[in-house]
Motif scaffolding. Structure first.
Motif, short mmCIF file in Angstrom:
data_model
loop_
_atom_site.label_atom_id
_atom_site.label_comp_id
_atom_site.label_asym_id
_atom_site.label_seq_id
_atom_site.Cartn_x
_atom_site.Cartn_y
_atom_site.Cartn_z
N ASN A 161 -8.38 72.68 -12.21
CA ASN A 161 -7.73 73.72 -13.01
C ASN A 161 -8.07 73.51 -14.48
OD1 ASN A 161 -6.41 74.75 -10.78
ND2 ASN A 161 -4.51 73.65 -11.18
N LEU A 162 -8.31 74.60 -15.17
CA LEU A 162 -8.40 74.59 -16.62
C LEU A 162 -7.14 75.28 -17.11
CD1 LEU A 162 -9.88 74.20 -19.33
CD2 LEU A 162 -10.91 76.45 -18.95
N VAL A 163 -6.32 74.55 -17.87
CA VAL A 163 -5.04 75.08 -18.35
C VAL A 163 -5.17 75.37 -19.84
CG1 VAL A 163 -2.58 74.60 -18.64
CG2 VAL A 163 -3.79 73.76 -16.61
N MET A 164 -4.82 76.60 -20.22
CA MET A 164 -4.86 77.00 -21.63
C MET A 164 -3.49 77.51 -22.03
SD MET A 164 -8.54 78.91 -21.53
CE MET A 164 -8.34 79.49 -19.85
N ILE A 165 -3.00 77.04 -23.14
CA ILE A 165 -1.72 77.50 -23.67
C ILE A 165 -2.03 78.36 -24.90
CG2 ILE A 165 0.52 76.79 -24.58
CD1 ILE A 165 -0.06 75.85 -21.67
N ARG A 166 -1.63 79.60 -24.85
CA ARG A 166 -1.85 80.54 -25.95
C ARG A 166 -0.53 81.19 -26.28
NH1 ARG A 166 -6.07 78.15 -25.90
NH2 ARG A 166 -8.13 79.03 -25.58
#
Length: 133
Positions: A117-122
């Motif tokens: 998984n690639l997790v991005m918080i925006r």
């Protein structure tokens, strides 16, 4: 054969203190074992944190700031949303396991490719992109 850990009271107290310090910030929790039940008997009995509900109860108090709880160990790409908390499991890069409610023991899932998984918080959004290998 059980891999299910028990989180010590001192560790839970430490987590509580950390959460209190971050109560006005975005929070991400990462751990190896899942905290909540998956509905798959062998996983819930042998691989889930034994006192995970106690930790979950603390996390619920911070659900507005909590961007997600990320875990592995069960070798499955799985998402759960429980009491306002997002739980995300990642697939294994090596091999994955099957999971369905009546499954009694671990079985390799030959159809699920390895991945991550690639997790991005925006802003206030958690975006998870699954990649397969």
């Amino acid at each position: 054969d059980s891999h299910a850990p028990l989180v010590l009271d001192s560790q839970i107290e430490w987590l509580s203190a950390q959460l209190q310090q971050l109560s006005d910030q975005r929070i991400i929790v990462a751990l190896h074992h899942p905290l909540i039940e998956t509905g798959v008997k062998w996983i819930d009995q042998r691989m889930r944190v034994q006192n995970g509900q106690q930790i979950h109860a603390q996390l619920v108090q911070y659900s507005k700031q909590l961007q997600g709880v990320f875990h592995g160990h069960i070798h499955q790409p799985v998402n759960s949303y429980c009491d306002g908390v997002l739980y995300v499991g990642t697939p294994s890069t090596w091999y994955n396991l099957q999971a369905y409610p009546d499954l009694q023991d671990d079985e390799t899932d030959l159809l699920m490719p390895g991945g991550f998984n690639l997790v991005m918080i925006r802003d206030n959004r958690t975006f998870i992109r699954r990649y397969v290998l």
